[in-house]
Design a protein around this motif. Structure first.
Motif, PDB file in Angstrom:
ATOM      1  N   LEU A 120       0.819  -1.215   0.000  1.00 12.69           N
ATOM      2  CA  LEU A 120       0.000   0.000   0.000  1.00 12.69           C
ATOM      3  C   LEU A 120       0.851   1.262   0.000  1.00 12.69           C
ATOM      4  O   LEU A 120       0.353   2.352   0.240  1.00 12.69           O
ATOM      5  CB  LEU A 120      -0.923   0.007   1.227  1.00 12.69           C
ATOM      6  N   SER A 121       2.123   1.119  -0.288  1.00 10.52           N
ATOM      7  CA  SER A 121       3.056   2.238  -0.141  1.00 10.52           C
ATOM      8  C   SER A 121       2.766   3.377  -1.109  1.00 10.52           C
ATOM      9  O   SER A 121       3.204   4.510  -0.884  1.00 10.52           O
ATOM     10  CB  SER A 121       4.492   1.754  -0.330  1.00 10.52           C
ATOM     11  N   ARG A 122       2.036   3.113  -2.194  1.00  9.36           N
ATOM     12  CA  ARG A 122       1.742   4.196  -3.129  1.00  9.36           C
ATOM     13  C   ARG A 122       0.696   5.166  -2.582  1.00  9.36           C
ATOM     14  O   ARG A 122       0.456   6.219  -3.175  1.00  9.36           O
ATOM     15  CB  ARG A 122       1.299   3.635  -4.471  1.00  9.36           C
ATOM     16  N   ILE A 166      -1.153   8.203   2.680  1.00  5.60           N
ATOM     17  CA  ILE A 166      -1.718   8.124   4.025  1.00  5.60           C
ATOM     18  C   ILE A 166      -1.038   7.059   4.867  1.00  5.60           C
ATOM     19  O   ILE A 166      -0.960   7.163   6.094  1.00  5.60           O
ATOM     20  CB  ILE A 166      -3.244   7.884   3.961  1.00  5.60           C
ATOM     21  N   THR A 167      -0.482   6.036   4.219  1.00  5.65           N
ATOM     22  CA  THR A 167       0.165   4.959   4.965  1.00  5.65           C
ATOM     23  C   THR A 167       1.532   5.373   5.513  1.00  5.65           C
ATOM     24  O   THR A 167       2.119   4.646   6.316  1.00  5.65           O
ATOM     25  CB  THR A 167       0.324   3.699   4.090  1.00  5.65           C
ATOM     26  N   ARG A 168       2.042   6.536   5.097  1.00  6.22           N
ATOM     27  CA  ARG A 168       3.298   7.026   5.665  1.00  6.22           C
ATOM     28  C   ARG A 168       3.079   7.568   7.072  1.00  6.22           C
ATOM     29  O   ARG A 168       3.951   7.447   7.939  1.00  6.22           O
ATOM     30  CB  ARG A 168       3.899   8.116   4.771  1.00  6.22           C
ATOM     31  N   HIS A 199      -1.073  -4.518   9.137  1.00  2.00           N
ATOM     32  CA  HIS A 199      -1.704  -5.646   8.437  1.00  2.00           C
ATOM     33  C   HIS A 199      -2.243  -5.147   7.093  1.00  2.00           C
ATOM     34  O   HIS A 199      -3.447  -4.935   6.944  1.00  2.00           O
ATOM     35  CB  HIS A 199      -2.824  -6.240   9.288  1.00  2.00           C
ATOM     36  N   PRO A 200      -1.354  -4.932   6.127  1.00  2.81           N
ATOM     37  CA  PRO A 200      -1.763  -4.312   4.866  1.00  2.81           C
ATOM     38  C   PRO A 200      -2.723  -5.155   4.042  1.00  2.81           C
ATOM     39  O   PRO A 200      -3.321  -4.654   3.084  1.00  2.81           O
ATOM     40  CB  PRO A 200      -0.430  -4.107   4.128  1.00  2.81           C
ATOM     41  N   PHE A 244      -3.444  12.712   5.235  1.00  2.00           N
ATOM     42  CA  PHE A 244      -4.882  12.436   5.267  1.00  2.00           C
ATOM     43  C   PHE A 244      -5.586  13.081   4.075  1.00  2.00           C
ATOM     44  O   PHE A 244      -6.480  12.474   3.463  1.00  2.00           O
ATOM     45  CB  PHE A 244      -5.501  12.928   6.578  1.00  2.00           C
ATOM     46  N   LEU A 245      -5.208  14.297   3.743  1.00  5.22           N
ATOM     47  CA  LEU A 245      -5.830  14.984   2.611  1.00  5.22           C
ATOM     48  C   LEU A 245      -5.589  14.258   1.291  1.00  5.22           C
ATOM     49  O   LEU A 245      -6.371  14.414   0.354  1.00  5.22           O
ATOM     50  CB  LEU A 245      -5.301  16.412   2.514  1.00  5.22           C
ATOM     51  N   SER A 246      -4.536  13.457   1.218  1.00  2.76           N
ATOM     52  CA  SER A 246      -4.285  12.690  -0.008  1.00  2.76           C
ATOM     53  C   SER A 246      -5.372  11.657  -0.235  1.00  2.76           C
ATOM     54  O   SER A 246      -5.617  11.242  -1.369  1.00  2.76           O
ATOM     55  CB  SER A 246      -2.921  12.005   0.065  1.00  2.76           C
ATOM     56  N   LEU A 247      -6.055  11.243   0.845  1.00  2.55           N
ATOM     57  CA  LEU A 247      -7.141  10.271   0.728  1.00  2.55           C
ATOM     58  C   LEU A 247      -8.485  10.974   0.722  1.00  2.55           C
ATOM     59  O   LEU A 247      -9.365  10.639  -0.061  1.00  2.55           O
ATOM     60  CB  LEU A 247      -7.065   9.252   1.865  1.00  2.55           C
TER      61      LEU A 247
END
Length: 232
Positions: free
Chosen positions: A4-6, A9-11, A17-18, A62-65
């Motif tokens: 999910l690294s792309r 928000i995951t940063r 548990h991806p 968060f705004l990226s999502l």
């Protein structure tokens, strides 16, 4: 392992548990709609707390999502066609989860559209009106000397509660005998109105016995009790 690294928000909220659905939320009336739905359906998920105290909802990650900087939001690695999907807006997420699991929303077209109309009733009516009561009765708006805004929202809340009370007369749940996403969307807001917002007397909640009865039944469900505390 699912990558999910792309998703930026995951940063900020790394997925332990991806392979599971990722929930970004807070236990507000809108937030708990999704955690309750996830608990009711038994989907595997990982919850991440988006703290308003530290303005997490305004962070670039968060705004990226969700460019509208509101919770809840989800990132499902197992979306349509096996591809990840990111979603915001609680109503849209509830419909997505109902379609994904085949649960808590009628499958026949007639039943589905009747369910969606009551879901839109909550999203467009109950939530905004009750939220305004919270602002003018409990938060900064309570210090405004002009009481007409509060009176306006209180009267509209009474009207909406009357619609629900009439709907629930002779029905166990809002769509009939079967519990659904409509109940999951609606009753957290009613709970907040009479509880956290301390507006039960203001809206004369005692005049809506069918709503009160259904609210009590909703709060007694184990999945609801769990969902109301997620994320911790």
């Amino acid at each position: 392992m699912t990558d999910l690294s792309r998703y930026p928000i995951t940063r900020k909220w790394p997925a332990q548990h991806p392979e599971c659905l990722q929930l970004y939320s807070l236990p507000t009336p809108n937030g708990v709609k999704v955690s309750i739905m996830l608990e009711e359906t038994g989907l595997d998920y990982e919850a991440h707390r988006v703290s308003f105290d530290t303005q997490d909802q305004r962070s670039p990650e968060f705004l990226s999502l969700n460019p509208n900087n509101k919770i809840p939001a989800i990132l499902d690695p197992n979306g349509p066609g096996g591809e990840p999907i990111a979603l915001f807006e609680s109503g849209a997420i509830l419909i997505y989860l109902a379609d994904k699991t085949g649960e808590l929303l009628p499958q026949d077209p007639q039943g589905r559209y009747h369910g969606l109309q009551w879901l839109m009733f909550q999203v467009g009516g109950l939530g905004p009106m009750f939220g305004q009561i919270g602002y003018f009765n409990k938060f900064a708006g309570k210090d405004i000397e002009d009481k007409r805004p509060l009176e306006r929202y209180v009267e509209e809340a009474k009207r909406l509660l009357g619609v629900l009370d009439k709907r629930l007369a002779g029905r166990e749940w809002l769509l009939g005998d079967h519990y659904s996403v409509v109940d999951i969307a609606t009753f957290p807001w009613i709970r907040n109105l009479v509880g956290f917002y301390d507006a039960g007397e203001l809206v004369e909640f005692a005049n809506f016995p069918h709503v009160d009865r259904a609210l009590r039944a909703f709060l007694a469900r184990p999945a609801v009790q769990r969902g109301l505390t997620i994320p911790e």
